[in-house]
Enzyme design. Structure first.
Site, PDB file in Angstrom:
ATOM      1  N   HIS A  98       0.838  -1.197   0.000  1.00 27.17           N
ATOM      2  CA  HIS A  98       0.000   0.000   0.000  1.00 27.17           C
ATOM      3  C   HIS A  98       0.872   1.244   0.000  1.00 27.17           C
ATOM      4  O   HIS A  98       1.607   1.460   0.959  1.00 27.17           O
ATOM      5  CB  HIS A  98      -0.919   0.009   1.213  1.00 27.17           C
ATOM      6  CG  HIS A  98      -1.711  -1.233   1.367  1.00 27.17           C
ATOM      7  ND1 HIS A  98      -2.632  -1.651   0.441  1.00 27.17           N
ATOM      8  CD2 HIS A  98      -1.704  -2.166   2.329  1.00 27.17           C
ATOM      9  CE1 HIS A  98      -3.164  -2.788   0.848  1.00 27.17           C
ATOM     10  NE2 HIS A  98      -2.614  -3.117   1.978  1.00 27.17           N
ATOM     11  N   LYS A 146      -2.337  13.900   6.488  1.00 17.56           N
ATOM     12  CA  LYS A 146      -3.716  14.129   6.044  1.00 17.56           C
ATOM     13  C   LYS A 146      -4.502  14.896   7.104  1.00 17.56           C
ATOM     14  O   LYS A 146      -5.350  15.733   6.798  1.00 17.56           O
ATOM     15  CB  LYS A 146      -4.378  12.787   5.754  1.00 17.56           C
ATOM     16  CG  LYS A 146      -5.846  12.861   5.336  1.00 17.56           C
ATOM     17  CD  LYS A 146      -6.305  11.515   4.821  1.00 17.56           C
ATOM     18  CE  LYS A 146      -7.813  11.479   4.652  1.00 17.56           C
ATOM     19  NZ  LYS A 146      -8.511  11.147   5.895  1.00 17.56           N
TER      20      LYS A 146
END
Length: 989
Positions: free
Chosen positions: A175, A630
């Protein structure tokens, strides 16, 4: 229209006759154009070539940016669907060829730097107030590093102590998954190998060179006729196969060379210093074991992954052993053999009479070949047993198996541990040494066995913290406690968990049917126990808890481990290393407090593994870059991680505990990515001490490990940076004024970032409409869902990977820089003289230099004119005003950030001091423009059709059927542009 060759020839500042990158780029240009002319209709090929040339020739000629981009838009919008798809494929092919070329040039430069022994550079130019060597942006080789350490009077004893304690673990992940198909990767490897052969032109005849060029073109033509898109969503085992490809093809043979290069460099500078252990640099993997948010990773999948890893290692060892048998033809007629080896041959003769009968005559005077024949048989039996285990599953009990007639033989004769295999190889090695022979192939194989064992890489289990608390909540509900677990305070939870950990009676009843989720949570621990019984503790001994918030999160995992037999209460030893992952900014701030609570618990301290000669307890901690970025933006994320490391190291030192930090770095800057050398040097002093663990994301594996010398370059880069950071102390981390300045910058940056991303109600719509985020989710590239919660469309549920991916595709790259300019400006508004302090920090503080360098590189890839086109074309009319406002905020912040970065670095243009990087980024920025406009065109047409009401297939007439088919083709075209832009930008998420 000028060709690339003409443009380069007419702009001497853009090309160096001695630059292999520029020289070979012409070869790539000719190859690309030649393939298009042979594979596409004539008019289409010429139009695609014209489109690419237009993208950079007009900019170099000084044409108005807006004018030439309008020309490109006109061409793109006039393309029909077939031509659009051809254009997307052509540009994707172009960028992937350029990537291969750049990797080849990097490989050659590393070979030159390694073979160049003239590294006697004076360190006198190093700033005495900065950490020595830290001002070198480019990685150094072992030879140069050890030379400089000697010149800096680093004592041999200090270097040797570090080398003996050194433990570097690189953890492969899936990922973000690699966007390029495995099939295409194989073709890229063949192209790279052909390029390598062509580049040694001084040794080739004209006929040989022409033959290689013909082979190269045919390989690329085959590539052109291969589908670039994944035809199905990969399974977890597909991802395992992809990640392990690099071990099979490159790392298995490259790793022994790494230690050899350390040995050579030490000989030149520290001849009496002992080498590090063979496994000082080793590997882990999350592929097949990371179940956080991925329901496809079941206990059965993890078991099969472990079996597959062992299968690959056994295959490699069988090949290597067979080669050794061919090589070691030593005859007893002409050489002595150790008595230990002869005794082992007698033992093996009894165990393997069939092998003796088959080989004794042929090898009657060749003892090494006979011994290796026995070794081969043991490896094959081990392989046979492993296949049985893989097919039968983790719950299968071999001891209870009675039906398999060959099982008794397999069970008694296979290698029960890698130690037995090592012992046999050591017998051969010692026998050779006793007769004054030294077979390098034996030494190499032994090194490989020490590094990889039978398991290849350790599998870290990762799971989200609430899965454990939910399971314990269900358990306590069944037990009907007076106070339910979820109603307890944190202190009450800790007390209850410790009490249960100290209790010898089992807590979990065996005859209860739990919910599916809880049953799987329990099964993971049962499977880990079974893994360790079969493979040894090395295969799986770390359990990473994502979204760790409190001490109870770790104790919950220990309690479940105890219940499944992974914790020995009598010896107070845990077979599982529990690793908290602190991801959000708030959790990073809270991490020292959480760990202090745990360190005060005698029971917890007693379970920590004891390592090294000091036999001190070791605590591993993971720091998350993706979610913190984020959550709070680039500066805040990096600073809070930096501060957390210092606080955690101080806490560990006070408690006499060793600390190993696990850095969860992504591929892109917005997820902690960037040059590993700079990143490691920028770590706070005293936090490494030769130990580090780093994730290697799926999307960067090819760029680091696809070629042998590239792999060695990356491994040497990481190792030299760890040594450098550990030995050359950087006291500047403790400078109060600098730390206070960084805290202010982080807070201001975080506030500005969150105001746009989390507090602006229109931002989510903006992101969904003006980036290809929804189309990205349709790429069949990952077994893991893009969102944490099925069906959720809020920002919190979106994973960091697609968040960064979407902004990258649309050329904003917002997560990697937004908020930096406002933070810097706020300091200068208070005191304009602060610019001098910021310049000092950039010159002398590796951490600040790394931050500025990453922002500068990211800004160089941003193209707000292209981004504006995404907004104007894809944004809905009803959101125009709010989207314009958001774009204005982003544009203003970009210009502010760029101007201040240039002011701090003292440059006139971004990347001015790095010619190679600037050249690469400049070429990509110009050539990628048509692909961005093409993506917008296809997305607009796709979304226009998607918004039309669905029509029942029973009422489809011919035209409507065509429309439905075109929707599928439009999606295909859009996905191809995503591939191409990812190749051009050299990252996804």
């Amino acid at each position: 229209m000028e060709s690339f060759r003409q443009v380069k020839n007419n702009n001497v500042d853009l090309i160096s006759n001695n630059d292999p990158l520029d020289k070979n780029r012409l070869l790539i240009e000719d190859l690309w154009e030649s393939v298009l002319r042979e594979e596409c209709p004539d008019d289409q090929a010429e139009r695609l070539i014209q489109l690419k040339e237009l993208s950079y020739s007009k900019q170099i000629d000084g044409d108005s940016s807006k004018t030439f981009k309008n020309e490109i838009v006109d061409i793109v919008n006039s393309m029909d669907l077939a031509e659009s798809i051809a254009a997307a494929r052509a540009f994707s092919l172009y960028f992937q060829l350029v990537n291969i070329l750049e990797q080849r040039v990097e490989e050659d430069r590393y070979i030159q730097s390694f073979t160049n022994k003239d590294v006697q550079k004076s360190p006198d130019n190093l700033d005495p107030f900065a950490p020595a060597l830290a001002r070198q942006n480019a990685p150094v080789t072992f030879r140069e590093l050890f030379y400089r350490l000697r010149k800096l009077n680093v004592p041999p004893g200090k270097l040797e102590e570090l080398l003996q304690e050194m433990d570097i673990r690189l953890v492969f992940t899936a990922h973000p998954t690699e966007i390029v198909r495995h099939t295409i990767r194989h073709k890229q490897t063949r192209v790279a190998n052909l390029l390598k052969k062509i580049q040694i032109e001084q040794f080739l005849t004209k006929e040989e060179k022409n033959s290689l060029k013909t082979q190269l073109k045919e390989e690329v033509r085959l590539w052109w006729r291969t589908d670039e898109l994944h035809q199905f969503k990969p399974s977890v085992l597909d991802e395992v196969d992809y990640a392990l490809h690099y071990f099979q093809q490159v790392l298995f043979n490259a790793m022994p060379q790494l230690r050899g290069r350390i040995a050579e460099a030490l000989t030149d500078n520290y001849p009496d210093v002992q080498l590090p252990s063979e496994s000082f640099c080793n590997f882990g993997s999350w592929v097949g074991s990371d179940r956080d948010g991925n329901p496809s990773v079941t206990p059965e999948i993890t078991w099969r992954t472990a079996c597959y890893q062992r299968q690959l290692m056994l295959e490699r060892y069988i090949i290597a052993t067979s080669n050794l048998r061919d090589q070691l033809s030593v005859s007893m007629q002409w050489s002595q053999v150790s008595s230990s080896l002869l005794e082992s041959l007698e033992t093996d003769r009894v165990k393997f009479p069939e092998i003796y009968e088959a080989r004794a005559t042929r090898y009657r005077s060749e003892p090494y070949r006979l011994k290796l024949s026995y070794i081969l048989e043991k490896l094959r039996l081990t392989q046979e047993r492993n296949n049985l285990l893989a097919d039968s599953g983790w719950k299968f009990d071999l001891e209870g198996e009675t039906d398999n007639k060959n099982l008794d033989k397999v069970e008694s004769l296979y290698y029960k541990s890698v130690k037995e295999f090592t012992y046999d190889l050591e017998l051969i090695k010692n026998s050779l040494i006793s007769t004054d022979l030294n077979c390098e192939s034996v030494n190499t194989l032994l090194t490989q066995v020490h590094i990889f064992g039978f398991s290849l890489a350790s599998l870290d289990i990762r799971q989200e913290s609430t899965r454990h608390s939910d399971a314990i909540q269900e358990l306590t509900n069944y037990l009907d406690l007076s106070v339910q677990y979820d109603q307890m305070s944190e202190e009450e939870k800790i007390k209850w968990l410790i009490d249960e950990l100290n209790t010898k009676r089992p807590l979990i009843p065996s005859d209860v049917h739990w919910t599916k989720t809880t049953e799987e949570t329990f099964s993971v621990f049962k499977m880990v126990k079974r893994l360790q019984q079969e493979f040894g503790s090395r295969i799986c001994h770390s359990y990473v808890i994502s979204m760790s918030h409190s001490a109870s999160d770790l104790l919950e995992v220990l309690l479940l481990a105890k219940e499944m037999g992974l914790l020995d209460q009598n010896s107070q030893k845990s077979k599982l290393l529990v690793v908290p992952l602190f991801e959000t900014v708030e959790d990073l701030k809270r991490a020292p407090e959480v760990m202090e609570k745990l360190f005060k618990l005698d029971f917890y301290r007693s379970l920590l593994p004891k390592v090294g000669e000091s036999f001190k307890p070791l605590q591993e901690l993971m720091l998350g870059y993706s979610d913190s970025n984020k959550d709070s933006g680039f500066v805040s994320s990096n600073w809070e991680i930096h501060r957390a490391q210092i606080a955690l190291q101080n806490l560990s030192s006070r408690n006499n505990i060793l600390l190993r930090l696990f850095h969860g770095r992504g591929g892109s800057v917005g997820r902690g990515g960037g040059p590993a050398y700079q990143a490691i040097l920028a770590q706070p002093s005293g936090t490494l001490k030769g130990r580090i663990k780093i994730t290697e994301q799926g999307e960067v594996l090819a760029s680091k490990y696809s070629l042998p010398e590239l792999a060695l370059y990356n491994l040497e880069t990481v190792t030299t940076a760890v040594i450098q950071n550990s030995l050359v102390n950087n006291r500047l981390d403790a400078t109060p004024e600098w730390n206070q300045l960084m805290s202010r910058l982080a807070e201001t940056s975080r506030s500005h970032y969150r105001k746009l991303v989390h507090e602006n109600p229109d931002l989510l719509n903006f992101f969904q409409e003006v980036t290809p985020i929804e189309e990205i989710s349709k790429l069949q590239i990952s077994s893991r869902p893009a969102r944490r919660k099925k069906g959720a469309k809020d920002l919190s549920s979106l994973r960091a990977i697609p968040w960064v991916f979407g902004w990258t595709q649309s050329r904003f790259l917002l997560p990697s820089w937004f908020g930096v300019g406002t933070a810097l400006s706020s300091e200068l508004n208070l005191d304009p003289q602060q610019i001098e302090l910021l310049r000092v920090l950039h010159q002398r503080w590796p951490f600040f230099r790394m931050l500025i360098s990453k922002v500068e590189m990211t800004l160089s890839k941003v193209d707000l004119e292209v981004a504006r086109y995404y907004v104007d074309t894809l944004g809905s009319k009803e959101n125009k005003d709010s989207f314009d406002n958001i774009f204005e905020v982003i544009s203003k912040e970009y210009n502010l950030t760029k101007s201040l970065i240039l002011e701090i670095t003292g440059k006139n243009k971004l990347l001015e001091s790095d010619r190679d990087l600037k050249s690469s980024v400049s070429l990509r920025n110009k050539t990628i423009i048509p692909l961005g406009f093409l993506q917008v065109s296809l997305l607009r047409r796709l979304r226009d059709q998607t918004r039309q009401p669905p029509i029942s297939e029973f009422f489809l007439d011919k035209d409507e059927s065509t429309r439905a088919y075109s929707r599928s083709e439009l999606l295909r075209g859009a996905l191809l542009t995503i591939n191409g832009i990812a190749a051009g930008m050299r990252n996804t998420g």
